[in-house]
Design a protein around this motif. Structure first.
Motif, PDB file in Angstrom:
ATOM      1  N   VAL A  22       0.840  -1.200   0.000  1.00  0.00           N
ATOM      2  CA  VAL A  22       0.000   0.000   0.000  1.00  0.00           C
ATOM      3  C   VAL A  22       0.875   1.250   0.000  1.00  0.00           C
ATOM      4  O   VAL A  22       0.647   2.196  -0.770  1.00  0.00           O
ATOM      5  CB  VAL A  22      -0.951   0.002   1.213  1.00  0.00           C
ATOM      6  CG1 VAL A  22      -1.615   1.362   1.373  1.00  0.00           C
ATOM      7  CG2 VAL A  22      -2.022  -1.068   1.053  1.00  0.00           C
ATOM      8  N   LEU A  23       1.885   1.284   0.851  1.00  0.00           N
ATOM      9  CA  LEU A  23       2.755   2.461   0.930  1.00  0.00           C
ATOM     10  C   LEU A  23       3.540   2.653  -0.360  1.00  0.00           C
ATOM     11  O   LEU A  23       3.620   3.769  -0.894  1.00  0.00           O
ATOM     12  CB  LEU A  23       3.710   2.327   2.119  1.00  0.00           C
ATOM     13  CG  LEU A  23       3.059   2.371   3.499  1.00  0.00           C
ATOM     14  CD1 LEU A  23       4.105   2.152   4.584  1.00  0.00           C
ATOM     15  CD2 LEU A  23       2.339   3.701   3.720  1.00  0.00           C
ATOM     16  N   ASP A  24       4.123   1.576  -0.880  1.00  0.00           N
ATOM     17  CA  ASP A  24       4.880   1.693  -2.129  1.00  0.00           C
ATOM     18  C   ASP A  24       3.959   2.010  -3.300  1.00  0.00           C
ATOM     19  O   ASP A  24       4.311   2.801  -4.189  1.00  0.00           O
ATOM     20  CB  ASP A  24       5.653   0.399  -2.408  1.00  0.00           C
ATOM     21  CG  ASP A  24       6.932   0.303  -1.598  1.00  0.00           C
ATOM     22  OD1 ASP A  24       7.184   1.212  -0.786  1.00  0.00           O
ATOM     23  OD2 ASP A  24       7.670  -0.688  -1.764  1.00  0.00           O
ATOM     24  N   GLY A  25       2.766   1.405  -3.324  1.00  0.00           N
ATOM     25  CA  GLY A  25       1.818   1.682  -4.397  1.00  0.00           C
ATOM     26  C   GLY A  25       1.367   3.127  -4.383  1.00  0.00           C
ATOM     27  O   GLY A  25       1.125   3.727  -5.436  1.00  0.00           O
ATOM     28  N   SER A  26       1.264   3.720  -3.194  1.00  0.00           N
ATOM     29  CA  SER A  26       0.882   5.121  -3.095  1.00  0.00           C
ATOM     30  C   SER A  26       1.957   6.030  -3.692  1.00  0.00           C
ATOM     31  O   SER A  26       1.647   7.014  -4.360  1.00  0.00           O
ATOM     32  CB  SER A  26       0.655   5.486  -1.626  1.00  0.00           C
ATOM     33  OG  SER A  26       0.425   6.869  -1.475  1.00  0.00           O
ATOM     34  N   ARG A  27       3.203   5.675  -3.456  1.00  0.00           N
ATOM     35  CA  ARG A  27       4.304   6.501  -3.967  1.00  0.00           C
ATOM     36  C   ARG A  27       4.596   6.255  -5.437  1.00  0.00           C
ATOM     37  O   ARG A  27       4.868   7.183  -6.197  1.00  0.00           O
ATOM     38  CB  ARG A  27       5.583   6.226  -3.156  1.00  0.00           C
ATOM     39  CG  ARG A  27       5.614   6.841  -1.784  1.00  0.00           C
ATOM     40  CD  ARG A  27       7.020   6.760  -1.200  1.00  0.00           C
ATOM     41  NE  ARG A  27       7.449   5.375  -1.059  1.00  0.00           N
ATOM     42  CZ  ARG A  27       7.346   4.677   0.070  1.00  0.00           C
ATOM     43  NH1 ARG A  27       6.819   5.224   1.142  1.00  0.00           N
ATOM     44  NH2 ARG A  27       7.761   3.424   0.121  1.00  0.00           N
ATOM     45  N   SER A  55      -0.037 -14.501  -7.025  1.00  0.00           N
ATOM     46  CA  SER A  55       0.440 -13.761  -8.189  1.00  0.00           C
ATOM     47  C   SER A  55       0.612 -12.293  -7.816  1.00  0.00           C
ATOM     48  O   SER A  55       0.062 -11.828  -6.802  1.00  0.00           O
ATOM     49  CB  SER A  55      -0.548 -13.868  -9.359  1.00  0.00           C
ATOM     50  OG  SER A  55      -1.746 -13.160  -9.065  1.00  0.00           O
ATOM     51  N   ARG A  56       1.358 -11.575  -8.638  1.00  0.00           N
ATOM     52  CA  ARG A  56       1.521 -10.137  -8.411  1.00  0.00           C
ATOM     53  C   ARG A  56       0.186  -9.420  -8.525  1.00  0.00           C
ATOM     54  O   ARG A  56      -0.103  -8.492  -7.760  1.00  0.00           O
ATOM     55  CB  ARG A  56       2.512  -9.559  -9.422  1.00  0.00           C
ATOM     56  CG  ARG A  56       2.682  -8.040  -9.331  1.00  0.00           C
ATOM     57  CD  ARG A  56       3.733  -7.545 -10.320  1.00  0.00           C
ATOM     58  NE  ARG A  56       3.822  -6.097 -10.331  1.00  0.00           N
ATOM     59  CZ  ARG A  56       3.096  -5.299 -11.109  1.00  0.00           C
ATOM     60  NH1 ARG A  56       2.200  -5.835 -11.956  1.00  0.00           N
ATOM     61  NH2 ARG A  56       3.241  -3.986 -11.062  1.00  0.00           N
ATOM     62  N   ASP A  57      -0.647  -9.834  -9.487  1.00  0.00           N
ATOM     63  CA  ASP A  57      -1.953  -9.187  -9.654  1.00  0.00           C
ATOM     64  C   ASP A  57      -2.800  -9.301  -8.397  1.00  0.00           C
ATOM     65  O   ASP A  57      -3.475  -8.346  -7.994  1.00  0.00           O
ATOM     66  CB  ASP A  57      -2.697  -9.795 -10.850  1.00  0.00           C
ATOM     67  CG  ASP A  57      -2.129  -9.361 -12.185  1.00  0.00           C
ATOM     68  OD1 ASP A  57      -1.322  -8.405 -12.200  1.00  0.00           O
ATOM     69  OD2 ASP A  57      -2.479  -9.976 -13.207  1.00  0.00           O
ATOM     70  N   GLN A  58      -2.774 -10.462  -7.760  1.00  0.00           N
ATOM     71  CA  GLN A  58      -3.552 -10.640  -6.541  1.00  0.00           C
ATOM     72  C   GLN A  58      -2.959  -9.839  -5.384  1.00  0.00           C
ATOM     73  O   GLN A  58      -3.694  -9.361  -4.508  1.00  0.00           O
ATOM     74  CB  GLN A  58      -3.642 -12.125  -6.180  1.00  0.00           C
ATOM     75  CG  GLN A  58      -4.527 -12.931  -7.108  1.00  0.00           C
ATOM     76  CD  GLN A  58      -5.954 -12.389  -7.156  1.00  0.00           C
ATOM     77  OE1 GLN A  58      -6.575 -12.141  -6.134  1.00  0.00           O
ATOM     78  NE2 GLN A  58      -6.470 -12.199  -8.368  1.00  0.00           N
ATOM     79  N   LEU A  59      -1.666  -9.665  -5.376  1.00  0.00           N
ATOM     80  CA  LEU A  59      -1.026  -8.808  -4.380  1.00  0.00           C
ATOM     81  C   LEU A  59      -1.467  -7.358  -4.561  1.00  0.00           C
ATOM     82  O   LEU A  59      -1.803  -6.670  -3.585  1.00  0.00           O
ATOM     83  CB  LEU A  59       0.495  -8.927  -4.496  1.00  0.00           C
ATOM     84  CG  LEU A  59       1.337  -7.898  -3.718  1.00  0.00           C
ATOM     85  CD1 LEU A  59       1.015  -7.913  -2.235  1.00  0.00           C
ATOM     86  CD2 LEU A  59       2.825  -8.167  -3.948  1.00  0.00           C
ATOM     87  N   LEU A  60      -1.497  -6.898  -5.811  1.00  0.00           N
ATOM     88  CA  LEU A  60      -1.942  -5.533  -6.082  1.00  0.00           C
ATOM     89  C   LEU A  60      -3.404  -5.348  -5.678  1.00  0.00           C
ATOM     90  O   LEU A  60      -3.783  -4.302  -5.128  1.00  0.00           O
ATOM     91  CB  LEU A  60      -1.765  -5.202  -7.565  1.00  0.00           C
ATOM     92  CG  LEU A  60      -0.328  -5.163  -8.084  1.00  0.00           C
ATOM     93  CD1 LEU A  60      -0.312  -4.766  -9.560  1.00  0.00           C
ATOM     94  CD2 LEU A  60       0.535  -4.211  -7.274  1.00  0.00           C
ATOM     95  N   ARG A  61      -4.214  -6.359  -5.943  1.00  0.00           N
ATOM     96  CA  ARG A  61      -5.623  -6.275  -5.539  1.00  0.00           C
ATOM     97  C   ARG A  61      -5.743  -6.199  -4.018  1.00  0.00           C
ATOM     98  O   ARG A  61      -6.560  -5.446  -3.490  1.00  0.00           O
ATOM     99  CB  ARG A  61      -6.408  -7.463  -6.082  1.00  0.00           C
ATOM    100  CG  ARG A  61      -7.849  -7.475  -5.604  1.00  0.00           C
ATOM    101  CD  ARG A  61      -8.715  -8.399  -6.383  1.00  0.00           C
ATOM    102  NE  ARG A  61     -10.055  -8.473  -5.816  1.00  0.00           N
ATOM    103  CZ  ARG A  61     -11.139  -8.790  -6.486  1.00  0.00           C
ATOM    104  NH1 ARG A  61     -11.059  -9.078  -7.767  1.00  0.00           N
ATOM    105  NH2 ARG A  61     -12.307  -8.835  -5.892  1.00  0.00           N
ATOM    106  N   ALA A  62      -4.941  -6.989  -3.317  1.00  0.00           N
ATOM    107  CA  ALA A  62      -4.967  -6.951  -1.853  1.00  0.00           C
ATOM    108  C   ALA A  62      -4.573  -5.572  -1.337  1.00  0.00           C
ATOM    109  O   ALA A  62      -5.145  -5.076  -0.354  1.00  0.00           O
ATOM    110  CB  ALA A  62      -4.030  -8.020  -1.282  1.00  0.00           C
ATOM    111  N   ALA A  63      -3.600  -4.929  -1.998  1.00  0.00           N
ATOM    112  CA  ALA A  63      -3.198  -3.576  -1.599  1.00  0.00           C
ATOM    113  C   ALA A  63      -4.336  -2.590  -1.823  1.00  0.00           C
ATOM    114  O   ALA A  63      -4.606  -1.720  -0.981  1.00  0.00           O
ATOM    115  CB  ALA A  63      -1.953  -3.151  -2.379  1.00  0.00           C
TER     116      ALA A  63
END
Length: 200
Positions: A22-27, A55-63
């Motif tokens: 979440v923090l990295d995705g925000s930046r 998967s990375r996609d599921q990680l992004l969705r979780a974020a």
């Protein structure tokens, strides 16, 4: 290690990964978020980062889902015991602006940033974000309609007012994050309350 402790440890690891995402995705933006960057930041292997999600996609969705929970905890959950009406809408606006002014994300409102990033990029993440935003819009329009029932008319359509409120919040997010304008929150609060037909 017992199965119970093993499960608890796995849950803590997953939560730690999501919080970092979440923090990295925000930046960096969701598309700019890499497993390698997360792994380095957390002192984990790439496989260890992706493993709990598949998967990375599921990680992004979780974020994305976690960012929405953080917003709800700050803005909508404090209103759960208030009846629908003008006071509740006013408090929602105040909480919304407070969230923007003291945002828990380094890049400002997560959903606003993700909407700008993903609006032209088809895929499951965009589809989920679209569902979230549409649900939030419906809820906001319902709050506006309930408030209008307790205010003297005539009123603009609730959906139109909701669109105006979202637009003002996005402008406030830009003024706070990009321009660093300390007067932006007070101005946004006044403008949003006026658009909703509420007292300043």
């Amino acid at each position: 290690m017992s199965p119970r402790h093993s499960t608890a440890e796995a849950a803590r690891t997953r939560d730690r990964i999501v919080q970092a995402a979440v923090l990295d995705g925000s930046r960096l933006g969701l598309e700019g978020l890499t497993v390698g960057t997360l792994a380095q930041r957390l002192g984990m292997s790439k496989a260890g980062v992706v493993g709990p999600f598949g998967s990375r996609d599921q990680l992004l969705r979780a974020a994305l889902e976690q960012a929405c929970r953080i917003f709800a905890a700050a803005v909508t959950e404090p209103l759960k015991d208030l009846p629908p009406g003008p006071d509740r809408l006013g408090r929602l606006i105040d909480g919304w602006v407070g969230y923007l002014a003291d945002c828990p994300f380094p890049g400002g409102c997560f959903v606003t940033a993700a909407s700008s990033e993903l609006d032209g990029r088809p895929g499951p993440l965009r589809e989920r974000l679209s569902e979230i935003v549409a649900s939030q819009r419906r809820a906001l329009a319902a709050e506006v309609a309930a408030a209008q029932a307790g205010l003297p008319g005539p009123h603009r359509p609730a959906e139109e007012v909701a669109t105006t409120l979202v637009g003002l919040s996005m402008a406030a997010n830009q003024e706070i994050q990009l321009l660093g304008d300390p007067s932006a929150p007070a101005r946004a609060r006044a403008a949003m309350r006026h658009a909703a037909g509420l007292q300043p």
